[in-house]
Design a protein around this motif. Structure first.
Motif, PDB file in Angstrom:
ATOM      1  N   ALA A 173      73.834  31.657 -23.487  1.00 50.83           N
ATOM      2  CA  ALA A 173      73.944  30.149 -23.749  1.00 50.83           C
ATOM      3  C   ALA A 173      72.463  29.441 -23.327  1.00 50.83           C
ATOM      4  O   ALA A 173      71.738  29.369 -24.170  1.00 50.83           O
ATOM      5  CB  ALA A 173      74.651  28.933 -22.426  1.00 50.83           C
ATOM      6  N   GLY A 174      71.438  30.244 -22.548  1.00 47.70           N
ATOM      7  CA  GLY A 174      70.740  30.410 -21.677  1.00 47.70           C
ATOM      8  C   GLY A 174      69.548  30.948 -22.789  1.00 47.70           C
ATOM      9  O   GLY A 174      69.117  30.086 -23.637  1.00 47.70           O
ATOM     10  N   GLU A 175      69.973  32.099 -23.487  1.00 47.64           N
ATOM     11  CA  GLU A 175      69.013  32.369 -24.472  1.00 47.64           C
ATOM     12  C   GLU A 175      69.276  32.332 -25.699  1.00 47.64           C
ATOM     13  O   GLU A 175      67.985  31.849 -25.663  1.00 47.64           O
ATOM     14  CB  GLU A 175      69.858  34.100 -24.772  1.00 47.64           C
ATOM     15  CG  GLU A 175      69.868  35.365 -23.902  1.00 47.64           C
ATOM     16  CD  GLU A 175      70.086  36.448 -24.324  1.00 47.64           C
ATOM     17  OE1 GLU A 175      70.301  36.789 -25.646  1.00 47.64           O
ATOM     18  OE2 GLU A 175      70.603  37.818 -23.270  1.00 47.64           O
ATOM     19  N   GLN A 176      69.864  31.192 -26.034  1.00 48.40           N
ATOM     20  CA  GLN A 176      70.609  30.837 -27.124  1.00 48.40           C
ATOM     21  C   GLN A 176      69.502  29.172 -27.346  1.00 48.40           C
ATOM     22  O   GLN A 176      68.751  28.916 -27.888  1.00 48.40           O
ATOM     23  CB  GLN A 176      71.935  29.723 -27.827  1.00 48.40           C
ATOM     24  CG  GLN A 176      71.713  29.475 -28.524  1.00 48.40           C
ATOM     25  CD  GLN A 176      73.279  28.437 -29.313  1.00 48.40           C
ATOM     26  OE1 GLN A 176      73.905  29.424 -27.898  1.00 48.40           O
ATOM     27  NE2 GLN A 176      73.259  28.076 -30.185  1.00 48.40           N
ATOM     28  N   VAL A 177      69.880  29.178 -26.078  1.00 51.83           N
ATOM     29  CA  VAL A 177      68.608  27.878 -25.640  1.00 51.83           C
ATOM     30  C   VAL A 177      66.887  28.310 -25.831  1.00 51.83           C
ATOM     31  O   VAL A 177      65.873  27.264 -26.283  1.00 51.83           O
ATOM     32  CB  VAL A 177      68.019  27.086 -24.329  1.00 51.83           C
ATOM     33  CG1 VAL A 177      67.249  25.690 -23.756  1.00 51.83           C
ATOM     34  CG2 VAL A 177      69.582  26.377 -24.128  1.00 51.83           C
ATOM     35  N   ILE A 178      66.852  29.473 -25.104  1.00 55.04           N
ATOM     36  CA  ILE A 178      65.696  29.801 -25.592  1.00 55.04           C
ATOM     37  C   ILE A 178      65.018  29.984 -26.893  1.00 55.04           C
ATOM     38  O   ILE A 178      63.720  29.675 -27.425  1.00 55.04           O
ATOM     39  CB  ILE A 178      64.761  31.098 -25.019  1.00 55.04           C
ATOM     40  CG1 ILE A 178      65.292  30.848 -22.883  1.00 55.04           C
ATOM     41  CG2 ILE A 178      63.713  31.600 -24.715  1.00 55.04           C
ATOM     42  CD1 ILE A 178      64.133  29.861 -22.886  1.00 55.04           C
ATOM     43  N   GLN A 179      65.366  31.178 -27.218  1.00 53.50           N
ATOM     44  CA  GLN A 179      65.109  31.198 -29.094  1.00 53.50           C
ATOM     45  C   GLN A 179      65.456  30.256 -29.590  1.00 53.50           C
ATOM     46  O   GLN A 179      64.750  29.960 -30.886  1.00 53.50           O
ATOM     47  CB  GLN A 179      66.396  32.062 -29.473  1.00 53.50           C
ATOM     48  CG  GLN A 179      66.467  33.216 -28.344  1.00 53.50           C
ATOM     49  CD  GLN A 179      68.187  34.258 -28.841  1.00 53.50           C
ATOM     50  OE1 GLN A 179      68.722  33.772 -28.930  1.00 53.50           O
ATOM     51  NE2 GLN A 179      68.296  35.804 -28.341  1.00 53.50           N
ATOM     52  N   GLU A 180      65.905  29.171 -29.446  1.00 58.21           N
ATOM     53  CA  GLU A 180      66.056  27.991 -30.859  1.00 58.21           C
ATOM     54  C   GLU A 180      64.788  26.728 -29.977  1.00 58.21           C
ATOM     55  O   GLU A 180      64.755  25.646 -30.667  1.00 58.21           O
ATOM     56  CB  GLU A 180      67.077  27.344 -30.425  1.00 58.21           C
ATOM     57  CG  GLU A 180      68.030  27.918 -31.444  1.00 58.21           C
ATOM     58  CD  GLU A 180      69.787  27.166 -31.001  1.00 58.21           C
ATOM     59  OE1 GLU A 180      70.078  26.868 -30.476  1.00 58.21           O
ATOM     60  OE2 GLU A 180      70.813  27.564 -31.358  1.00 58.21           O
ATOM     61  N   SER A 181      64.034  27.448 -28.921  1.00 61.30           N
ATOM     62  CA  SER A 181      63.010  26.599 -28.814  1.00 61.30           C
ATOM     63  C   SER A 181      62.105  26.030 -29.287  1.00 61.30           C
ATOM     64  O   SER A 181      61.487  24.851 -29.499  1.00 61.30           O
ATOM     65  CB  SER A 181      62.413  26.401 -27.498  1.00 61.30           C
ATOM     66  OG  SER A 181      61.931  28.000 -27.734  1.00 61.30           O
TER      67      SER A 181
END
Length: 282
Positions: free
Chosen positions: A117-125
């Motif tokens: 979930a943390g990766e997704q936040v970074i990737q969608e930043s």
């Protein structure tokens, strides 16, 4: 300017040391600057993912950030969201997130799910990003230090995986390259050591370094759980770690060549780590 979050952790402290040695403009963020022990000349700033008001000063003038939040709770990747909002406001260009190898292998344990979930936040930043996914850290062996020191015995759990364990310094070396060179944007790298070692072989390597045999004794899952309960180490976090260990048997033995490809150097060995930390084994 690079901001290193989690700067006192296993990887962050190694990264700060490497960037400082190379003269890279860098700032180390920690919740307790007064307790930090960084190389001379390192700029230290107080910052806390859970206190958004501390982040603008930490991010002022920063181009790239090493993202290492302290952990995940049931509320999900709040810390990444907080950082991303502040990073956008500050004009940060590139985020490099420390994650875990299980994300790439579809693991469903709570720790891996938090990182996913943390990766997704970074990737969608909307910012440039790179993900680092290390497997088991060699510092995991700290958990065996007490009984190795007292009994020359390493108590492992049945089903413990064969592991291509990685030295935190190698993770930091990859992070340093990614943070200071181009061409890594939009990439996710699985990071491992260069050899897959069974628990038995791990014990042998420790014994060879000590010059004394270290017995490796296998316990059942129930026996391990009972021992942790006795020590007061139970609870959701322990359950999550044990579930990660169970699932990781499917992939933790797989060796990646990313460390050598990115840094130009072969990964450090478990013997290297043990010799550096031989004092913990008594």
């Amino acid at each position: 300017m690079i901001l290193v979050t989690g700067a006192t952790g296993n990887v962050g402290s190694e990264l700060v040391a490497q960037l400082a040695a190379d003269g890279v403009p860098m700032r180390a963020m920690t919740r307790n600057p007064g307790k930090a022990n960084f190389p001379a000349g390192v700029e230290v700033v107080a910052g806390d993912f859970d206190k958004p008001e501390t982040l603008p000063a930490a991010l002022a003038g920063v181009d790239r950030v090493f993202v290492c939040p302290p952990g995940y709770g049931p509320e999900g990747p709040v810390q990444e969201r907080t950082l991303v909002a502040a990073a956008r406001e500050a004009g940060v260009k590139h985020l490099v997130k420390l994650s875990t190898s299980g994300v790439g292998y579809g693991a469903t344990d709570p720790l891996t799910s938090g990182h996913r979930a943390g990766e997704q936040v970074i990737q969608e930043s909307g910012l440039e990003w790179t993900i680092l996914r290390p497997g088991t850290f060699m510092v995991y062996l700290y958990g065996y230090a007490d009984t190795i020191g007292k009994e020359r015995t390493m108590y492992v759990t049945e089903g413990d995986p064969v592991s291509a364990m990685i030295h935190p310094r190698d993770i930091a070396s990859v992070a340093a390259k990614v943070l200071t060179t181009s061409g890594h944007e939009g990439q996710a790298y699985t990071l491992t050591g260069g050899e897959a070692l069974s628990p038995q072989r791990q014990g042998e390597i420790i014994g060879e370094a000590l010059g004394q045999e270290v017995r490796v004794v296998e316990r059942t899952q129930a026996e391990t759980q009972a021992e942790f309960d006795r020590l007061g180490w139970g609870g959701p976090r322990l359950e999550a770690l044990l579930e990660l260990k169970r699932q990781s048997a499917a992939w933790d033995w797989k060796i990646s060549d990313s460390v050598e490809k990115i840094t130009g150097k072969a990964p450090l060995t478990l013997r290297d780590w043990v010799e550096e930390n031989i004092h913990i084994f008594g």
